[in-house]
Design a protein around this motif. Structure first.
Motif, PDB file in Angstrom:
ATOM      1  N   SER A   1       3.001  12.655  27.871  1.00 54.44           N
ATOM      2  CA  SER A   1       3.395  13.701  28.102  1.00 54.44           C
ATOM      3  C   SER A   1       3.484  14.560  29.251  1.00 54.44           C
ATOM      4  N   ALA A   2       4.287  15.658  29.213  1.00 50.17           N
ATOM      5  CA  ALA A   2       4.309  16.510  30.328  1.00 50.17           C
ATOM      6  C   ALA A   2       3.008  16.790  30.916  1.00 50.17           C
ATOM      7  N   ASP A   3       1.880  17.045  29.880  1.00 52.58           N
ATOM      8  CA  ASP A   3       0.663  17.607  30.461  1.00 52.58           C
ATOM      9  C   ASP A   3      -0.244  16.402  30.548  1.00 52.58           C
ATOM     10  N   GLY A   4       0.088  15.216  30.579  1.00 54.06           N
ATOM     11  CA  GLY A   4      -0.605  14.171  31.015  1.00 54.06           C
ATOM     12  C   GLY A   4      -1.414  13.482  29.920  1.00 54.06           C
ATOM     13  N   LYS A   5      -1.052  13.975  28.656  1.00 54.02           N
ATOM     14  CA  LYS A   5      -1.646  13.232  27.422  1.00 54.02           C
ATOM     15  C   LYS A   5      -0.896  11.951  27.026  1.00 54.02           C
ATOM     16  N   ALA A   6      -1.860  11.174  26.835  1.00 50.16           N
ATOM     17  CA  ALA A   6      -1.052   9.976  26.374  1.00 50.16           C
ATOM     18  C   ALA A   6      -0.545   9.864  24.615  1.00 50.16           C
ATOM     19  N   LEU A   7       0.683   9.742  24.381  1.00 51.37           N
ATOM     20  CA  LEU A   7       0.881   9.661  23.154  1.00 51.37           C
ATOM     21  C   LEU A   7       1.727   8.261  22.750  1.00 51.37           C
ATOM     22  N   ASN A   8       1.032   7.911  21.691  1.00 52.39           N
ATOM     23  CA  ASN A   8       1.612   6.639  21.139  1.00 52.39           C
ATOM     24  C   ASN A   8       2.658   6.702  20.117  1.00 52.39           C
ATOM     25  N   TYR A   9       3.871   6.662  20.346  1.00 60.68           N
ATOM     26  CA  TYR A   9       4.820   6.642  19.441  1.00 60.68           C
ATOM     27  C   TYR A   9       5.375   5.534  18.602  1.00 60.68           C
ATOM     28  N   PHE A  10       5.604   5.790  17.392  1.00 58.73           N
ATOM     29  CA  PHE A  10       5.795   4.637  16.236  1.00 58.73           C
ATOM     30  C   PHE A  10       7.133   4.968  15.861  1.00 58.73           C
ATOM     31  N   GLU A  11       7.882   3.705  15.701  1.00 57.20           N
ATOM     32  CA  GLU A  11       8.934   3.819  14.966  1.00 57.20           C
ATOM     33  C   GLU A  11       9.358   2.605  14.024  1.00 57.20           C
ATOM     34  N   ALA A  12      10.063   2.707  12.965  1.00 59.66           N
ATOM     35  CA  ALA A  12      10.319   1.602  11.937  1.00 59.66           C
ATOM     36  C   ALA A  12      11.054   0.630  12.801  1.00 59.66           C
ATOM     37  N   ALA A  13      10.674  -0.820  12.626  1.00 61.80           N
ATOM     38  CA  ALA A  13      11.245  -1.865  13.102  1.00 61.80           C
ATOM     39  C   ALA A  13      12.562  -2.308  12.145  1.00 61.80           C
ATOM     40  N   PRO A  14      13.726  -2.753  12.650  1.00 59.30           N
ATOM     41  CA  PRO A  14      14.417  -3.237  11.814  1.00 59.30           C
ATOM     42  C   PRO A  14      14.373  -4.401  11.218  1.00 59.30           C
ATOM     43  N   PHE A  15      14.226  -4.154   9.807  1.00 56.07           N
ATOM     44  CA  PHE A  15      13.884  -5.380   9.149  1.00 56.07           C
ATOM     45  C   PHE A  15      14.647  -5.508   7.816  1.00 56.07           C
TER      46      PHE A  15
ATOM     47  N   ASN B   1       0.687  -1.114   0.004  1.00 54.35           N
ATOM     48  CA  ASN B   1       0.000   0.037  -0.104  1.00 54.35           C
ATOM     49  C   ASN B   1       0.911   1.341  -0.055  1.00 54.35           C
ATOM     50  N   PRO B   2       0.684   2.117  -0.989  1.00 57.45           N
ATOM     51  CA  PRO B   2       1.566   3.176  -0.979  1.00 57.45           C
ATOM     52  C   PRO B   2       1.467   4.253   0.421  1.00 57.45           C
ATOM     53  N   HIS B   3       0.614   4.319   0.905  1.00 51.83           N
ATOM     54  CA  HIS B   3       0.349   5.171   2.144  1.00 51.83           C
ATOM     55  C   HIS B   3       1.401   4.341   3.337  1.00 51.83           C
ATOM     56  N   ARG B   4       1.231   3.068   3.525  1.00 50.91           N
ATOM     57  CA  ARG B   4       2.254   2.300   4.381  1.00 50.91           C
ATOM     58  C   ARG B   4       3.572   2.562   3.981  1.00 50.91           C
ATOM     59  N   LEU B   5       3.855   2.497   2.773  1.00 51.06           N
ATOM     60  CA  LEU B   5       5.276   2.600   2.213  1.00 51.06           C
ATOM     61  C   LEU B   5       5.744   3.903   2.834  1.00 51.06           C
ATOM     62  N   ARG B   6       4.941   4.961   2.565  1.00 49.60           N
ATOM     63  CA  ARG B   6       5.125   6.458   2.974  1.00 49.60           C
ATOM     64  C   ARG B   6       5.416   6.385   4.473  1.00 49.60           C
ATOM     65  N   VAL B   7       4.644   5.704   5.296  1.00 54.38           N
ATOM     66  CA  VAL B   7       4.845   5.664   6.917  1.00 54.38           C
ATOM     67  C   VAL B   7       6.223   5.176   7.281  1.00 54.38           C
ATOM     68  N   VAL B   8       6.355   4.165   6.322  1.00 56.88           N
ATOM     69  CA  VAL B   8       7.741   3.551   6.794  1.00 56.88           C
ATOM     70  C   VAL B   8       8.776   4.389   6.387  1.00 56.88           C
ATOM     71  N   ALA B   9       8.604   4.924   5.373  1.00 56.83           N
ATOM     72  CA  ALA B   9       9.941   5.938   4.730  1.00 56.83           C
ATOM     73  C   ALA B   9       9.916   7.167   5.761  1.00 56.83           C
ATOM     74  N   VAL B  10       8.836   7.696   6.201  1.00 57.97           N
ATOM     75  CA  VAL B  10       8.767   8.727   7.195  1.00 57.97           C
ATOM     76  C   VAL B  10       9.491   8.636   8.477  1.00 57.97           C
ATOM     77  N   LEU B  11       9.189   7.314   9.057  1.00 54.38           N
ATOM     78  CA  LEU B  11       9.820   6.932  10.358  1.00 54.38           C
ATOM     79  C   LEU B  11      11.099   6.448  10.130  1.00 54.38           C
ATOM     80  N   ALA B  12      11.529   6.006   9.018  1.00 50.26           N
ATOM     81  CA  ALA B  12      12.929   5.582   8.673  1.00 50.26           C
ATOM     82  C   ALA B  12      13.854   6.791   8.712  1.00 50.26           C
ATOM     83  N   VAL B  13      13.371   7.949   7.937  1.00 54.12           N
ATOM     84  CA  VAL B  13      14.114   9.056   7.764  1.00 54.12           C
ATOM     85  C   VAL B  13      14.150   9.858   8.974  1.00 54.12           C
ATOM     86  N   GLY B  14      12.982  10.163   9.574  1.00 51.68           N
ATOM     87  CA  GLY B  14      12.717  11.047  10.625  1.00 51.68           C
ATOM     88  C   GLY B  14      12.669  10.602  12.112  1.00 51.68           C
TER      89      GLY B  14
END
Length: 108
Positions: free
Chosen positions: A72-86, A20-33
């Motif tokens: 977060s510092a103000d008590g909000k729950a943030l779900n962080y994602f990162e690219a897994a090594p593969f 899926n092109p959206h999922r490719l973009r997600v992996v790319a953004v996480l890999a770079v950023g």
């Protein structure tokens, strides 16, 4: 995840997730950023958070991204994602080996 260790089912899940092109973009953004939280990713990718959640879920199920819930510092729950090594090196021999472990029956 390395392609030599992939079962047939894992290979199918990874390829399906990356088809899926959206999922490719997600992996790319996480890999770079690097790791990022859902709201920021949605802004960067210019897609809605619910749609992004669906794509992240598919990628996570395939083992291509990981997540970690943090406060977060103000008590909000943030779900962080990162690219897994593969690494997936597609060769005829690797595919032949992975096919031997498939549990999915294409006839059904």
């Amino acid at each position: 995840m390395k392609s030599k260790n992939l079962t047939g089912d894992q290979l199918l899940a990874a390829l399906a997730a990356l088809s899926n092109p959206h999922r490719l973009r997600v992996v790319a953004v996480l890999a770079v950023g690097g790791r990022n939280y859902v709201s920021q990713l949605a802004r960067e990718l210019n897609i809605s958070r619910p749609l992004l959640h669906l794509h992240l879920q598919k990628l996570q199920e395939a083992g291509l991204v990981t997540s970690q819930l943090e406060l977060s510092a103000d008590g909000k729950a943030l779900n962080y994602f990162e690219a897994a090594p593969f690494a997936i090196d597609l060769t005829p021999a690797m595919i032949a080996e992975a096919v031997q472990t498939l549990t999915t029956n294409p006839e059904k």
